[in-house]
Design a protein around this motif. Structure first.
Motif, mmCIF file in Angstrom:
data_model
loop_
_atom_site.group_PDB
_atom_site.id
_atom_site.type_symbol
_atom_site.label_atom_id
_atom_site.label_comp_id
_atom_site.label_asym_id
_atom_site.label_seq_id
_atom_site.Cartn_x
_atom_site.Cartn_y
_atom_site.Cartn_z
ATOM 1 N N PHE A 25 40.465 38.490 21.386
ATOM 2 C CA PHE A 25 41.741 38.882 21.998
ATOM 3 C C PHE A 25 42.429 37.679 22.613
ATOM 4 C CE2 PHE A 25 39.348 42.841 22.037
ATOM 5 C CZ PHE A 25 40.281 43.711 21.522
ATOM 6 N N PRO A 26 43.757 37.737 22.788
ATOM 7 C CA PRO A 26 44.416 36.706 23.601
ATOM 8 C C PRO A 26 43.881 36.773 25.027
ATOM 9 C CG PRO A 26 46.034 37.991 22.369
ATOM 10 C CD PRO A 26 44.723 38.691 22.229
ATOM 11 N N LYS A 27 43.872 35.611 25.711
ATOM 12 C CA LYS A 27 43.253 35.558 27.048
ATOM 13 C C LYS A 27 43.933 36.503 28.033
ATOM 14 C CE LYS A 27 40.308 31.692 27.479
ATOM 15 N NZ LYS A 27 40.364 30.273 27.134
ATOM 16 N N ASP A 28 45.263 36.666 27.891
ATOM 17 C CA ASP A 28 45.992 37.488 28.861
ATOM 18 C C ASP A 28 46.217 38.926 28.390
ATOM 19 O OD1 ASP A 28 47.655 36.881 26.803
ATOM 20 O OD2 ASP A 28 49.344 36.216 28.038
ATOM 21 N N ALA A 29 45.507 39.324 27.346
ATOM 22 C CA ALA A 29 45.720 40.696 26.845
ATOM 23 C C ALA A 29 45.105 41.728 27.786
ATOM 24 C CB ALA A 29 45.121 40.846 25.450
ATOM 25 N N TYR A 30 45.736 42.913 27.814
ATOM 26 C CA TYR A 30 45.151 44.054 28.533
ATOM 27 C C TYR A 30 44.310 44.815 27.520
ATOM 28 C CZ TYR A 30 45.008 48.424 31.209
ATOM 29 O OH TYR A 30 44.598 49.544 31.885
ATOM 30 N N ILE A 31 42.996 44.917 27.769
ATOM 31 C CA ILE A 31 42.100 45.508 26.769
ATOM 32 C C ILE A 31 42.066 47.031 26.902
ATOM 33 C CG2 ILE A 31 39.749 45.486 25.829
ATOM 34 C CD1 ILE A 31 41.200 42.759 25.716
ATOM 35 N N HIS B 47 36.281 38.188 23.805
ATOM 36 C CA HIS B 47 36.326 38.900 25.077
ATOM 37 C C HIS B 47 34.924 39.457 25.310
ATOM 38 C CE1 HIS B 47 37.390 42.569 27.574
ATOM 39 N NE2 HIS B 47 37.922 41.584 28.285
ATOM 40 N N GLU B 48 34.200 38.804 26.220
ATOM 41 C CA GLU B 48 32.771 39.058 26.371
ATOM 42 C C GLU B 48 32.436 40.543 26.643
ATOM 43 O OE1 GLU B 48 29.115 38.101 25.623
ATOM 44 O OE2 GLU B 48 30.745 36.657 25.385
ATOM 45 N N PRO C 17 38.199 47.812 19.831
ATOM 46 C CA PRO C 17 39.031 48.005 21.012
ATOM 47 C C PRO C 17 40.491 47.747 20.644
ATOM 48 C CG PRO C 17 37.341 46.302 21.361
ATOM 49 C CD PRO C 17 37.412 46.576 19.909
ATOM 50 N N GLY C 18 41.412 48.342 21.383
ATOM 51 C CA GLY C 18 42.826 48.017 21.240
ATOM 52 C C GLY C 18 43.229 47.045 22.333
ATOM 53 N N CYS C 19 44.513 46.701 22.366
ATOM 54 C CA CYS C 19 44.965 45.850 23.455
ATOM 55 C C CYS C 19 46.479 45.918 23.603
ATOM 56 C CB CYS C 19 44.531 44.396 23.234
ATOM 57 S SG CYS C 19 45.469 43.541 21.961
ATOM 58 N N VAL C 20 46.970 45.422 24.738
ATOM 59 C CA VAL C 20 48.398 45.248 24.923
ATOM 60 C C VAL C 20 48.636 43.755 25.122
ATOM 61 C CG1 VAL C 20 50.442 45.913 26.229
ATOM 62 C CG2 VAL C 20 48.472 47.463 26.163
#
Lengths: 416, 416
Positions: free
Chosen positions: B120-126, B92-93, B135-138
């Motif tokens: 991260f997965p492409k569709d994750a909310y960072i 995730h750039e 960073p975390g993510c959803v």
């Protein structure tokens, strides 16, 4: 041996209480060489609890379950554990008698729910509860897997684990485990650990582990061997080496508390004690009177002298000293300690004055500055500390522990 | 919405650190109206972590996972969560640039492991990390189930939850949640709940839930609605109904403490306060001085009068009263309350005398018997309690809370 720790209580899931039991058990089981693979917390809900127990029994040799042993219909841990292991419950007569005895000694009435607390599988190993009504137990199934069922309140769970579960596990583990705690005031956990770092890292049996709690530090030395005397033989030289390094800071062992150690010194030597507290405002008196070994023999009175006027009125502190040096000063502390013994019948006095904040600090006298005065039959010693970090009550609590630590050290010197 | 809290870290299973994250998240999620069904802790072990995630996805709508986002190969939470959801990871750039920026600003060198923190997965909310590199993510799967992946250190996790996760959840929940706590002294949890049982069971929005803590009780009323004023409109009538039933026992709301409420009453009305403690021996003074709002304006001095002689000396209690009725009696308590104001400059006085045990009880005067005296400008009221069950310090603590509760009630009457 693989273990799971299972905490039962909706109040944990709601965040109303911190789950200290899991932490305690994890640490103790690690010392015993039992490997904890998972910790789980579920509410007081039979389906979920049953799921959690069954899931743990898939992987583990032993489950440590805490909570849900109370008298209400919400308390279902023992019943559910028995169900998971296919066992029926029966009244365990000795436990019922103990519970009845507990209520005879108190003013409260026993309820039907309390009778439920005496129900156990016929082949369960009963863990007596010396600090409450709910006994614990160990249930074992045909595969040799065990569920250790313990009460939830730490003041019941911890002594039961120490006194009943550990000896049981040792039999099970086919070796004896003995542990000794050295209790320390005046050195933080890090300072303590760094002075004995080579002892901590250089020993595998006994293990030596540092802890911090309630502004005290603790070193736990744990040995595993074929019997008690073999354990002692491993522990004793390590304890001797630690005492040679930091002995002056060690106030006691195992169940000792600083108020017990100081209280016993005073009682044994028939020394009347008084205190006069400004910054700690009642904390020292309250703590000393928490010791149940007969403080009334040596404790008549104490003062909270919060204002300048009260320091003059009850302790005879000269107004000139207060004016010249301020209430938080070595001079005022010295005068408080002097006046305390002159104005009471005590031979031993402890006084505090300081700045707990959040207001009232200055560059010269920051928040956290505390003077502690010890007066033993007229010999006065004043100690200066700056307790930084933490709020008002954290500073006051640290000052209280520190004051009692200084009192013990000075008493030990005087009585030697 | 059903949630599971999943803590990842071998150091928790070894008892090296206390799992405060689970407690924090449980409390915050309860306030948001998200129901936590289970808390699980596993080590840094892929198989067990995968099992735990899959097991949680069977029951729950959302998993909150903390820990295991660091740069080392042991840190596998994000990777394992993605695996459980069948997602691949990509750089995730923007996150990579933030991590690079973090290292530019610090003296440390960035490692390959730090680059992994930007995967991260492409569709994750960072979820950006303003306090560390991870960073975390959803991540959300096709069924709409989510895994919220958060760092382990509380100083990174808590701000991320507060600033990034909460706004996300509120959008997700599409509603506002407001909660109000009513704080009660003088009614146990059970008594309190039974007086408002129909309100507790009869309401779903707001929910009404009873709790007990530190010898106080609490009712929490929580409403969920489209905005704050709609929440308040739901909460207010329920609070009014509860107050009509048990208002006399409610001393405050939310962050109020009894010492704050009493302290503010005294300060606002310029009433000097003093106390004289026998059984509570410093606990009341200590607690009152814990209030940081300027007690020095109204608190000059306090006594611990533990012996009979000190009750006579500092409070002028008649020796005849002590001899005839004993130190633990309504008469002695009354005389202590009277003498306290006569011997100090205070307008408001609080005194205690009782038997904390373990010794000293009798059938007429059992352990747990406590008299509490309140003196407001010469009007004296004495309260008798028997606090049964529990050790010496439990009795003393209950007496302290009870005494402060009585003081508040009497002050409220007097000032009305």
């Amino acid at each position: 041996m693989k273990a799971e720790i299972l905490s039962v209580g909706t109040e944990i899931l709601l965040g109303d209480i911190v789950n200290t039991n899991s932490h305690y058990l994890s640490k103790e089981l690690a010392l015993l060489g039992i490997s904890v693979h998972r910790q789980t917390t579920v509410g007081d809900n039979e389906d979920r609890l049953l799921d959690a127990i069954r899931s743990a029994l898939k992987d583990c040799d032993i489950i440590f379950a805490t909570g849900g042993l109370g008298p209400t219909t919400d308390d279902i841990t023992k019943e559910t554990a028995a169900k998971a292991m296919g066992k029926d419950l029966y009244i365990h007569e000795p436990s019922l008698q103990r519970i009845k005895g507990y209520f005879r000694d108190s003013a409260r009435a026993m309820t039907a729910g309390n009778e439920k607390q005496a129900l156990f599988p016929k082949d369960a190993y009963i863990l007596e509860n010396d600090n409450g009504t709910a006994p614990g137990c160990v249930m074992t199934n045909e595969k040799g897997q065990s569920i250790v069922v313990l009460p939830g309140p730490p003041k019941e769970m911890i002594p039961m684990f120490e006194e009943k579960v550990k000896p049981y596990l040792e039999k099970y583990l086919d070796s004896t485990i003995i542990s000794k705690a050295l209790k320390v005031i005046g050195l933080g956990e890090w300072d303590m650990a760094s002075r004995v770092r080579d002892i901590i890292t250089g020993n595998e049996n006994p293990t030596v582990a540092p802890y911090a709690k309630d502004f005290e530090s603790l070193l736990r030395i744990t040995a595993k061997a074929e019997n008690e005397s073999a354990c002692r033989a491993l522990i004793d030289p390590v304890v001797a080496e630690i005492k040679a390094r930091i002995g002056e800071y060690i106030y006691g062992e195992d169940d000792d508390t600083i108020e017990k150690v100081v209280g016993e010194l005073l009682i044994r030597n028939k020394l009347k004690f008084a205190c006069a507290e400004s910054v700690t405002g009642g904390m020292i008196a309250s703590r000393m009177l928490g010791y149940e070994g007969g403080m009334s023999k040596v404790f008549d009175e104490a003062f909270v002298t919060y204002s300048n006027e009260s320091k003059t009125r009850y302790l005879g502190v000269d107004e000139v000293i207060l004016k010249r040096h301020g209430a938080v000063s070595e001079e005022t502390c010295h005068a408080m300690a002097k006046g305390l013994l002159e104005n009471t019948g005590a031979q031993v006095g402890l006084v505090t004055t300081g700045i707990a904040g959040p207001d009232g600090g200055s560059p010269e006298k920051p928040v956290g500055l505390v003077y502690i005065g010890v007066n033993i039959k007229g010999t006065i010693t004043v100690f200066r500390h700056v307790f930084s970090g933490g709020d008002r009550n954290r500073i006051r609590s640290r000052a209280t522990v520190s004051a009692l630590g200084h009192l013990r050290t000075e008493l030990a010197k005087e009585l030697n």
